[in-house]
Design a protein around this motif. Sequence first.
Motif, mmCIF file in Angstrom:
data_model
loop_
_atom_site.group_PDB
_atom_site.id
_atom_site.type_symbol
_atom_site.label_atom_id
_atom_site.label_comp_id
_atom_site.label_asym_id
_atom_site.label_seq_id
_atom_site.Cartn_x
_atom_site.Cartn_y
_atom_site.Cartn_z
ATOM 1 N N SER A 203 6.035 -1.471 -5.968
ATOM 2 C CA SER A 203 7.422 -1.025 -5.852
ATOM 3 C C SER A 203 8.363 -2.207 -5.998
ATOM 4 N N LYS A 222 8.691 6.007 -10.901
ATOM 5 C CA LYS A 222 9.335 7.122 -10.233
ATOM 6 C C LYS A 222 10.283 6.597 -9.171
ATOM 7 N N VAL A 223 11.298 7.396 -8.892
ATOM 8 C CA VAL A 223 12.196 7.176 -7.764
ATOM 9 C C VAL A 223 12.071 8.423 -6.900
ATOM 10 N N ARG A 224 11.392 8.276 -5.772
ATOM 11 C CA ARG A 224 11.030 9.432 -4.946
ATOM 12 C C ARG A 224 10.263 10.420 -5.826
ATOM 13 N N PHE A 236 21.811 4.267 -12.812
ATOM 14 C CA PHE A 236 21.917 4.445 -11.370
ATOM 15 C C PHE A 236 23.353 4.265 -10.892
ATOM 16 N N VAL A 242 17.914 1.227 -3.539
ATOM 17 C CA VAL A 242 17.144 2.030 -4.497
ATOM 18 C C VAL A 242 15.820 1.322 -4.794
ATOM 19 N N VAL A 244 12.127 1.608 -6.926
ATOM 20 C CA VAL A 244 11.328 2.275 -7.961
ATOM 21 C C VAL A 244 9.865 1.918 -7.735
#
Length: 304
Positions: A203, A222-224, A236, A242, A244
């Motif tokens: 991440s 992915k983001v969440r 964004f 944030v 990723v």
Amino acid sequence: MSNPVRQPELECELLSGCGAIELLIRPRDKDLGGFSVRRSLPTTERKMVGPWIFFDHMGPAQFPAGEGINVRPHPHINLATVTYLFEGEILHRDSLGSVQAIRPGDINLMVAGRGLVHSERERPEVRRVPHRLHGLQLWLALPQACEEIEPAFYHYPNAEIPSVTVAGVPVRVMMGTAYGVTSPVKTYAETLYLEAHLQAGQSLLLPDAAERGLYVAYGELKVRDTLLPLHSMTVFSSAAGVVVEAVEESRIAIIGGESLGQRHIEWNFVSSRKERIEQAKRDWQAGRFPKVPGDAEEFIPLPE
């Protein structure tokens, strides 16, 4: 790299995001003759991310001996170009007399200012054998106070670009400041340009910026619960925190910075003033731009 059409927006699939994601752009491949290009900026819905107004991902392309990149001299105004290669080599020449081979990891910053002409070709020793080319071509709009500055050329070899490891993820800070590291590459406004290489499951906390975009050169993140697929540009919001996560091994570019307001773009010309672009078009057609020493016989005409 010259834009082959007068209006630069290419067709993209656009998906509205939620939360910190404002827009997810999925550019379509465009064949430029021997290699493909994916253009994430500008699009009809999103012209810029921070000062960045043009973002092309070229290749990867495999050229047989005798073929390769061969971009004839062409003009720019009121912008700065940034060339960054993953593989291969490009020979840059410009009307200032600059001659520079661009290799993987280097940053090539060409500041067009009031007007500059350049070509992008290959050295004979590169062209005579089979070779590959893969990289990014980006354009920066200049602040209004800097649009008509004197043209300049800056080259930063791979070894001069700083790197930092963030939670196990190697990051190169190409332009601007992030994760406590500042790039030596010259900027004219608040500018962000990073590259990161994530392994599956790793991440990365995105650095803060007024505007930010993340491009997936290869892999998937992915983001969440939202997937950021291969060759997508995710825009964004400025929300902090944030993160990723790489679904698979991934290589990404992060761009951003401060908004410079509206810019007009036509062919290879960018300006805050439409009339300046019209003047540049007339100047190019009339042969009033300077020539490129050592490459003055050919040129790209203004597209119909």
